[in-house]
Design a protein around this motif. Structure first.
Motif, mmCIF file in Angstrom:
data_model
loop_
_atom_site.group_PDB
_atom_site.id
_atom_site.type_symbol
_atom_site.label_atom_id
_atom_site.label_comp_id
_atom_site.label_asym_id
_atom_site.label_seq_id
_atom_site.Cartn_x
_atom_site.Cartn_y
_atom_site.Cartn_z
ATOM 1 N N ALA A 221 0.840 -1.196 0.000
ATOM 2 C CA ALA A 221 0.000 0.000 0.000
ATOM 3 C C ALA A 221 0.872 1.243 0.000
ATOM 4 O O ALA A 221 2.028 1.226 0.434
ATOM 5 N N ALA A 222 0.294 2.322 -0.495
ATOM 6 C CA ALA A 222 0.913 3.647 -0.400
ATOM 7 C C ALA A 222 -0.119 4.612 0.135
ATOM 8 O O ALA A 222 -1.329 4.479 -0.140
ATOM 9 N N PHE A 223 0.345 5.605 0.896
ATOM 10 C CA PHE A 223 -0.516 6.601 1.509
ATOM 11 C C PHE A 223 0.029 7.982 1.160
ATOM 12 O O PHE A 223 1.228 8.234 1.311
ATOM 13 N N GLY A 224 -0.845 8.870 0.706
ATOM 14 C CA GLY A 224 -0.389 10.203 0.347
ATOM 15 C C GLY A 224 -1.542 11.090 -0.080
ATOM 16 O O GLY A 224 -2.717 10.702 -0.029
ATOM 17 N N HIS A 225 -1.201 12.285 -0.518
ATOM 18 C CA HIS A 225 -2.189 13.238 -1.020
ATOM 19 C C HIS A 225 -2.949 12.613 -2.195
ATOM 20 O O HIS A 225 -2.367 11.869 -2.993
ATOM 21 N N PRO A 226 -4.239 12.910 -2.338
ATOM 22 C CA PRO A 226 -5.004 12.329 -3.449
ATOM 23 C C PRO A 226 -4.374 12.538 -4.823
ATOM 24 O O PRO A 226 -4.507 11.677 -5.702
ATOM 25 N N ASP A 227 -3.678 13.654 -5.023
ATOM 26 C CA ASP A 227 -3.034 13.871 -6.317
ATOM 27 C C ASP A 227 -1.907 12.877 -6.564
ATOM 28 O O ASP A 227 -1.685 12.447 -7.711
ATOM 29 N N LEU A 228 -1.188 12.517 -5.519
ATOM 30 C CA LEU A 228 -0.146 11.498 -5.667
ATOM 31 C C LEU A 228 -0.763 10.137 -5.958
ATOM 32 O O LEU A 228 -0.271 9.385 -6.814
ATOM 33 N N ILE A 229 -1.834 9.828 -5.250
ATOM 34 C CA ILE A 229 -2.510 8.543 -5.468
ATOM 35 C C ILE A 229 -3.058 8.468 -6.887
ATOM 36 O O ILE A 229 -2.978 7.423 -7.544
ATOM 37 N N ALA A 230 -3.576 9.582 -7.385
ATOM 38 C CA ALA A 230 -4.083 9.611 -8.762
ATOM 39 C C ALA A 230 -2.966 9.331 -9.761
ATOM 40 O O ALA A 230 -3.180 8.662 -10.777
ATOM 41 N N GLY A 231 -1.752 9.834 -9.480
ATOM 42 C CA GLY A 231 -0.627 9.549 -10.357
ATOM 43 C C GLY A 231 -0.269 8.075 -10.355
ATOM 44 O O GLY A 231 0.018 7.489 -11.412
ATOM 45 N N LEU A 232 -0.298 7.459 -9.183
ATOM 46 C CA LEU A 232 -0.039 6.018 -9.102
ATOM 47 C C LEU A 232 -1.108 5.213 -9.830
ATOM 48 O O LEU A 232 -0.808 4.233 -10.524
ATOM 49 N N GLU A 233 -2.360 5.624 -9.665
ATOM 50 C CA GLU A 233 -3.452 4.919 -10.349
ATOM 51 C C GLU A 233 -3.308 5.029 -11.863
ATOM 52 O O GLU A 233 -3.594 4.076 -12.605
ATOM 53 N N ARG A 234 -2.847 6.181 -12.333
ATOM 54 C CA ARG A 234 -2.671 6.375 -13.777
ATOM 55 C C ARG A 234 -1.627 5.397 -14.319
ATOM 56 O O ARG A 234 -1.823 4.782 -15.385
ATOM 57 N N VAL A 235 -0.523 5.243 -13.592
ATOM 58 C CA VAL A 235 0.509 4.308 -14.036
ATOM 59 C C VAL A 235 0.018 2.874 -13.914
ATOM 60 O O VAL A 235 0.186 2.062 -14.823
ATOM 61 N N LYS A 236 -0.624 2.548 -12.784
ATOM 62 C CA LYS A 236 -1.134 1.189 -12.575
ATOM 63 C C LYS A 236 -2.070 0.777 -13.703
ATOM 64 O O LYS A 236 -1.962 -0.328 -14.248
ATOM 65 N N ASN A 237 -2.975 1.662 -14.064
ATOM 66 C CA ASN A 237 -3.976 1.331 -15.075
ATOM 67 C C ASN A 237 -3.424 1.365 -16.493
ATOM 68 O O ASN A 237 -4.141 1.059 -17.453
ATOM 69 N N SER A 238 -2.153 1.713 -16.620
ATOM 70 C CA SER A 238 -1.453 1.584 -17.901
ATOM 71 C C SER A 238 -0.567 0.345 -17.905
ATOM 72 O O SER A 238 0.152 0.093 -18.876
ATOM 73 N N PHE A 239 -0.623 -0.404 -16.809
ATOM 74 C CA PHE A 239 0.263 -1.554 -16.641
ATOM 75 C C PHE A 239 -0.509 -2.811 -16.258
ATOM 76 O O PHE A 239 -0.402 -3.852 -16.893
ATOM 77 N N ASN A 240 -1.315 -2.720 -15.171
ATOM 78 C CA ASN A 240 -2.081 -3.870 -14.692
ATOM 79 C C ASN A 240 -3.246 -3.348 -13.865
ATOM 80 O O ASN A 240 -3.058 -2.904 -12.733
ATOM 81 N N SER A 241 -4.454 -3.413 -14.414
ATOM 82 C CA SER A 241 -5.619 -2.842 -13.733
ATOM 83 C C SER A 241 -6.088 -3.666 -12.545
ATOM 84 O O SER A 241 -6.880 -3.186 -11.731
ATOM 85 N N TYR A 242 -5.633 -4.921 -12.445
ATOM 86 C CA TYR A 242 -6.101 -5.807 -11.364
ATOM 87 C C TYR A 242 -4.911 -6.346 -10.555
ATOM 88 O O TYR A 242 -4.634 -7.546 -10.574
#
Length: 347
Positions: A221-242
């Protein structure tokens, strides 16, 4: 080496994981695994899980686990990111935040996967030496950078930084992403999660592998400001959505629910660590102050590699590092009281 390899892969030196032996009659103190089973609720989840659900994809957001973590840490779901082990979370963070024209600052002696990510993603690292007592000195990080990363407590040394020093670093570098890897924080250190609401440049990573005894499930897990989490989600969903499967979500959620068991296991490991430290110190070893589920030890008159080999002959596995500066140390994971008693006897 294949002619089809990409040029960057030809020179890549991959991370070397700790040995996972195929035999069972060993005392395994080499990979910082928890010697105790996960919370009883985890067993119940695995026993009762409706396997018909496995024909479906899991929730790509792992909402159930995010909600449990948000309640546990006093956060919002938008401040939490989940991945397939903290190694994957870290890799995605390197992709999202550290590919700049300025160097990424990190300790010279720390978790070796950081350097691998830099090589893989062509990030320039700047390695800051530890001080004479093997501690991270954050005053040495007051230089131009494209980000800062360190483990707290550090690995493989086991030494923790106080939170006020981390906060001072965040204040000095408001325009730099500071990633604090807290894989071992539950064994005596203080988490930086409480600083997230005040510092949008802070990202904290955790794992379920150590204190929660779920190394085999791969949950990070990672914890941070929503903008940081959004950046991680953007990369994740370009790599492995599940990244997290259904069983991972359910077992992790069950482990969070049993907080008394979690705290009891951590206390047992810390008590064993202190007893082991005292015993080895009495036998002439130098043991660095540890806030983890392992100790980093050396002896002024004995060779570390020879000690590791002698222990292996006694069916006790520990970790030796060949890196200059720490090649006379052994890293010893904390096992049960009985396992540590055998280690002490053999040393």
């Amino acid at each position: 080496m294949s002619k089809f390899w990409s040029p960057a892969i030809r020179s890549l030196v991959p991370y070397t994981p700790g040995e996972q032996p195929k035999v069972l009659d060993l005392i395994k103190l080499n990979t910082n695994e928890n010697p105790y089973p996960p919370a009883p609720g985890v067993t119940q989840v695995l026993r009762d899980f409706p396997t018909d659900r496995l024909r479906l994809y899991p929730d790509p957001d792992s909402s159930k686990l995010k909600t449990a973590l948000a309640e546990y840490h006093g956060l919002d779901n938008s401040q939490i990111f989940l991945g397939n082990g903290s190694d994957e979370v870290l890799a995605l963070a390197f992709m999202a935040f550290f590919r700049h024209n300025k160097p990424l600052l990190m300790p010279e002696t720390t978790y070796s996967f950081y350097e691998v990510y830099c090589d893989l993603l062509q990030i320039e690292p700047e390695k800051i030496p530890l001080d004479s007592e093997f501690r991270i000195n954050l005053d040495d990080y007051n230089r131009e950078n494209g980000g800062i990363i360190f483990a707290n407590p550090n690995a493989p040394t086991g030494i923790a930084l106080p939170i006020n020093r981390i906060e001072q670093l965040l204040q000095r570098h408001p325009d730099s992403l500071v990633l604090v890897d807290e894989a071992y924080v539950d064994f005596g250190a203080e988490t930086a999660i409480g600083l997230i609401s005040r510092y949008p440049n802070l990202l904290v990573t955790h794992t379920f592998s150590k204190a929660r005894s779920l190394a085999g499930m791969r949950i990070g897990a990672a914890f941070g400001h929503p903008d940081l989490i959004a950046g991680l989600e953007r990369v994740k969903n370009s790599f492995n959505s599940y990244p997290l499967d259904m069983l991972a979500v359910e077992t992790a959620t069950a482990s969070i629910a049993d907080d008394d068991y979690f705290k009891d296991v951590c206390q047992r490991i810390m008590h064993t660590r202190e007893h082991t430290t005292a015993a080895l110190t009495g036998k002439g070893f130098k043991v660095l102050p540890s806030a983890t589920n392992f100790i980093f030890v050396t002896h002024p008159e004995r060779d570390a590699l020879e000690m590791m080999q002698a222990l292996r002959a006694e069916k006790i596995l520990v970790r030796h590092f060949t890196r200059p500066g720490i090649n006379q140390f052994l890293r010893i994971s904390i096992g049960t009281d009985a396992e540590m008693a055998q280690l002490i006897e053999k040393l």
